[in-house]
Design a protein around this motif. Structure first.
Motif, PDB file in Angstrom:
ATOM      1  N   LYS A 279      33.565  18.555  58.109  1.00  0.00           N
ATOM      2  CA  LYS A 279      32.667  18.465  59.266  1.00  0.00           C
ATOM      3  C   LYS A 279      33.128  19.345  60.430  1.00  0.00           C
ATOM      4  N   ASP A 280      34.375  19.819  60.376  1.00  0.00           N
ATOM      5  CA  ASP A 280      34.849  20.678  61.461  1.00  0.00           C
ATOM      6  C   ASP A 280      35.051  22.091  60.926  1.00  0.00           C
ATOM      7  N   LEU A 281      34.990  23.062  61.830  1.00  0.00           N
ATOM      8  CA  LEU A 281      35.012  24.474  61.448  1.00  0.00           C
ATOM      9  C   LEU A 281      36.343  24.878  60.830  1.00  0.00           C
ATOM     10  N   THR A 282      37.455  24.411  61.391  1.00  0.00           N
ATOM     11  CA  THR A 282      38.770  24.781  60.863  1.00  0.00           C
ATOM     12  C   THR A 282      38.921  24.320  59.425  1.00  0.00           C
ATOM     13  N   GLY A 283      38.549  23.069  59.160  1.00  0.00           N
ATOM     14  CA  GLY A 283      38.633  22.541  57.806  1.00  0.00           C
ATOM     15  C   GLY A 283      37.723  23.266  56.850  1.00  0.00           C
ATOM     16  N   LEU A 284      36.507  23.584  57.317  1.00  0.00           N
ATOM     17  CA  LEU A 284      35.550  24.282  56.456  1.00  0.00           C
ATOM     18  C   LEU A 284      36.047  25.687  56.123  1.00  0.00           C
ATOM     19  N   GLU A 285      36.514  26.431  57.120  1.00  0.00           N
ATOM     20  CA  GLU A 285      36.956  27.801  56.868  1.00  0.00           C
ATOM     21  C   GLU A 285      38.170  27.831  55.947  1.00  0.00           C
ATOM     22  N   HIS A 286      39.089  26.867  56.125  1.00  0.00           N
ATOM     23  CA  HIS A 286      40.245  26.816  55.235  1.00  0.00           C
ATOM     24  C   HIS A 286      39.802  26.459  53.819  1.00  0.00           C
ATOM     25  N   GLY A 287      38.905  25.501  53.709  1.00  0.00           N
ATOM     26  CA  GLY A 287      38.401  25.118  52.394  1.00  0.00           C
ATOM     27  C   GLY A 287      37.687  26.258  51.700  1.00  0.00           C
ATOM     28  N   LEU A 288      36.924  27.023  52.456  1.00  0.00           N
ATOM     29  CA  LEU A 288      36.217  28.177  51.883  1.00  0.00           C
ATOM     30  C   LEU A 288      37.211  29.241  51.419  1.00  0.00           C
ATOM     31  N   ARG A 289      38.270  29.436  52.191  1.00  0.00           N
ATOM     32  CA  ARG A 289      39.268  30.424  51.760  1.00  0.00           C
ATOM     33  C   ARG A 289      39.917  29.984  50.450  1.00  0.00           C
ATOM     34  N   CYS A 290      40.212  28.711  50.328  1.00  0.00           N
ATOM     35  CA  CYS A 290      40.811  28.208  49.094  1.00  0.00           C
ATOM     36  C   CYS A 290      39.839  28.352  47.926  1.00  0.00           C
ATOM     37  N   LEU A 291      38.560  28.155  48.168  1.00  0.00           N
ATOM     38  CA  LEU A 291      37.566  28.351  47.113  1.00  0.00           C
ATOM     39  C   LEU A 291      37.476  29.817  46.704  1.00  0.00           C
ATOM     40  N   LEU A 292      37.563  30.717  47.667  1.00  0.00           N
ATOM     41  CA  LEU A 292      37.553  32.147  47.355  1.00  0.00           C
ATOM     42  C   LEU A 292      38.776  32.528  46.535  1.00  0.00           C
ATOM     43  N   LEU A 293      39.926  31.952  46.861  1.00  0.00           N
ATOM     44  CA  LEU A 293      41.137  32.213  46.085  1.00  0.00           C
ATOM     45  C   LEU A 293      40.984  31.700  44.653  1.00  0.00           C
ATOM     46  N   ALA A 294      40.393  30.518  44.511  1.00  0.00           N
ATOM     47  CA  ALA A 294      40.184  29.962  43.169  1.00  0.00           C
ATOM     48  C   ALA A 294      39.194  30.812  42.382  1.00  0.00           C
ATOM     49  N   LYS A 295      38.143  31.243  43.048  1.00  0.00           N
ATOM     50  CA  LYS A 295      37.158  32.108  42.387  1.00  0.00           C
ATOM     51  C   LYS A 295      37.806  33.433  41.998  1.00  0.00           C
ATOM     52  N   ALA A 296      38.640  33.987  42.870  1.00  0.00           N
ATOM     53  CA  ALA A 296      39.324  35.238  42.565  1.00  0.00           C
ATOM     54  C   ALA A 296      40.259  35.069  41.366  1.00  0.00           C
ATOM     55  N   HIS A 297      40.896  33.895  41.248  1.00  0.00           N
ATOM     56  CA  HIS A 297      41.835  33.664  40.152  1.00  0.00           C
ATOM     57  C   HIS A 297      41.146  33.720  38.792  1.00  0.00           C
ATOM     58  N   GLU A 298      39.866  33.425  38.760  1.00  0.00           N
ATOM     59  CA  GLU A 298      39.130  33.532  37.499  1.00  0.00           C
ATOM     60  C   GLU A 298      39.139  34.966  36.979  1.00  0.00           C
ATOM     61  N   GLY A 299      39.404  35.906  37.882  1.00  0.00           N
ATOM     62  CA  GLY A 299      39.384  37.318  37.511  1.00  0.00           C
ATOM     63  C   GLY A 299      40.532  37.745  36.629  1.00  0.00           C
ATOM     64  N   VAL A 300      41.581  36.899  36.472  1.00  0.00           N
ATOM     65  CA  VAL A 300      42.702  37.290  35.612  1.00  0.00           C
ATOM     66  C   VAL A 300      42.252  37.456  34.163  1.00  0.00           C
ATOM     67  N   LYS A 301      41.113  36.867  33.819  1.00  0.00           N
ATOM     68  CA  LYS A 301      40.579  37.016  32.462  1.00  0.00           C
ATOM     69  C   LYS A 301      39.869  38.360  32.280  1.00  0.00           C
ATOM     70  N   ASP A 302      39.563  39.018  33.385  1.00  0.00           N
ATOM     71  CA  ASP A 302      38.817  40.284  33.346  1.00  0.00           C
ATOM     72  C   ASP A 302      39.809  41.448  33.189  1.00  0.00           C
ATOM     73  N   VAL A 303      40.471  41.493  32.042  1.00  0.00           N
ATOM     74  CA  VAL A 303      41.587  42.430  31.865  1.00  0.00           C
ATOM     75  C   VAL A 303      41.138  43.885  31.779  1.00  0.00           C
ATOM     76  N   LEU A 304      39.867  44.120  31.516  1.00  0.00           N
ATOM     77  CA  LEU A 304      39.368  45.494  31.430  1.00  0.00           C
ATOM     78  C   LEU A 304      38.408  45.818  32.572  1.00  0.00           C
ATOM     79  N   GLY A 305      38.485  45.020  33.635  1.00  0.00           N
ATOM     80  CA  GLY A 305      37.601  45.239  34.772  1.00  0.00           C
ATOM     81  C   GLY A 305      38.311  44.998  36.086  1.00  0.00           C
ATOM     82  N   ALA A 306      37.527  44.766  37.142  1.00  0.00           N
ATOM     83  CA  ALA A 306      38.065  44.661  38.495  1.00  0.00           C
ATOM     84  C   ALA A 306      38.575  43.272  38.845  1.00  0.00           C
ATOM     85  N   GLY A 307      38.431  42.305  37.932  1.00  0.00           N
ATOM     86  CA  GLY A 307      38.804  40.931  38.248  1.00  0.00           C
ATOM     87  C   GLY A 307      40.266  40.751  38.606  1.00  0.00           C
ATOM     88  N   MET A 308      41.167  41.429  37.887  1.00  0.00           N
ATOM     89  CA  MET A 308      42.591  41.296  38.179  1.00  0.00           C
ATOM     90  C   MET A 308      42.930  41.837  39.563  1.00  0.00           C
TER      91      MET A 308
END
Length: 327
Positions: A260-289
């Motif tokens: 409900k607060d901006l600080t918590g939301l922005e931190h949570g969104l950053r953690c979600l972006l990091l988790a989404k980025a981590h899925e890229g380790v499977k993209d061994v022949l592309g830009a995911g890594m």
């Protein structure tokens, strides 16, 4: 150099293995400033640490980022180089916002420079850019051929004056160009990640608008190009209906549905972006890594800076703990 991702991703794997372990941040959270500098000097940041004050820590982080992230485009050619350059352009956008916010808040030049990330803009040029009094001047100074931020800055500066409107207009012009270029290099994972990031930007912006009680012309703040966050939902949240976040329960953004607060939301969104980025380790022949590596190096740098400031100003560990870790 090579035109594919094989060589680039092999180099990235090596660099990934040298990143700071989680244990470093747990230990650093409770140390005084001299203790933090001591353990930092024993890491891969040590060769760049040329002093024992806060400015030295900031400088070491920035130099290290430019050497381990900023040089990635030089390790590849063709589509691989274009894809990595697009990822680093995101850091240029962040840096321009830091400069604008820093100037607005009256930060000293050294403080602004200490927060910058490694993008495509030469470090020497930032010494000039931080002196710019406004976005229009920044656009004039950012004279790199073909850089999408220069055009975005010019268009935004001509149409907006209030800080939030200016930032959103820069985002809109920038991401529109970036998404188009990501699709042109035929990297589906890269384009999907950028669309996810656009959704995150829209969520944070909508909550900012609700807090500022801006209720008119909300559509001008909406950033098109995302996957989950549509304009009606954005306008509902921006108009003050914070309960609308519950609608995220069935999306990739479920972990921030209770924020409900901006600080918590922005931190949570950053953690979600990091988790989404981590899925890229499977993209061994592309830009995911590269996506995974770049975002986690940026996260590593921001955590070091935050912990250094906590220790330097002798703040209790609990004041920053929630921002240092993704739970």
């Amino acid at each position: 150099m090579t035109d594919d991702f094989g060589y680039l991703n092999a180099r990235i794997r090596v660099r990934q293995s040298q990143m700071l372990p989680e244990g470093f941040f747990g230990e650093a959270l409770t140390l005084g400033f001299s203790g933090l500098v001591k353990i930092l000097a024993e890491t891969i940041y040590g060769p760049d640490l040329t002093g024992d004050d806060l400015a030295a820590v900031d400088r070491a982080v920035m130099v290290h980022l430019h050497r381990t992230v900023g040089d990635l485009p030089r390790l590849a050619a063709g589509q691989a180089r274009e894809a990595v350059s697009l990822l680093l352009l995101r850091a240029d956008l962040v840096n321009i916002k830091i400069i604008l916010r820093g100037r607005e808040a009256g930060w000293p030049k050294e403080e602004i420079l200490g927060h910058l990330e490694a993008g495509t803009v030469p470090r020497a040029l930032y010494d000039v850019l931080v002196e710019a009094p406004d976005a229009a001047t920044l656009a004039q100074l950012l004279t790199l051929p073909g850089h999408p931020l220069a055009r975005a800055l010019r268009r935004a500066a001509a149409a907006a004056r209030e800080p939030l409107a200016l930032e959103i207009m820069i985002d809109r012009e920038f991401y529109k160009a970036l998404l188009r270029r990501a699709q042109d290099v035929d990297q589906p994972y890269l384009a999907r990640f950028m669309r996810f990031e656009i959704d995150a930007v829209n969520l944070a912006t909508a909550l900012k608008l609700s807090m500022m009680e801006i209720t008119e012309e909300l559509d001008r703040f909406f950033l098109p190009g995302g996957m989950r966050i549509n304009r009606p939902f954005f306008e509902l949240l921006a108009s003050g209906e914070v309960a609308a976040l519950q609608e995220l329960e069935h999306t990739d953004f479920k972990p921030v549905a209770e924020e409900k607060d901006l600080t918590g939301l922005e931190h949570g969104l950053r953690c979600l972006l990091l988790a989404k980025a981590h899925e890229g380790v499977k993209d061994v022949l592309g830009a995911g890594m590269a996506i995974n590596y770049i975002l986690h190096k940026e996260w590593e740098a921001s955590r070091i800076r935050l912990l250094a400031r906590r220790a330097f100003f002798e703040l209790p560990p609990e004041t920053v703990e929630a921002e240092v870790f993704c739970r």
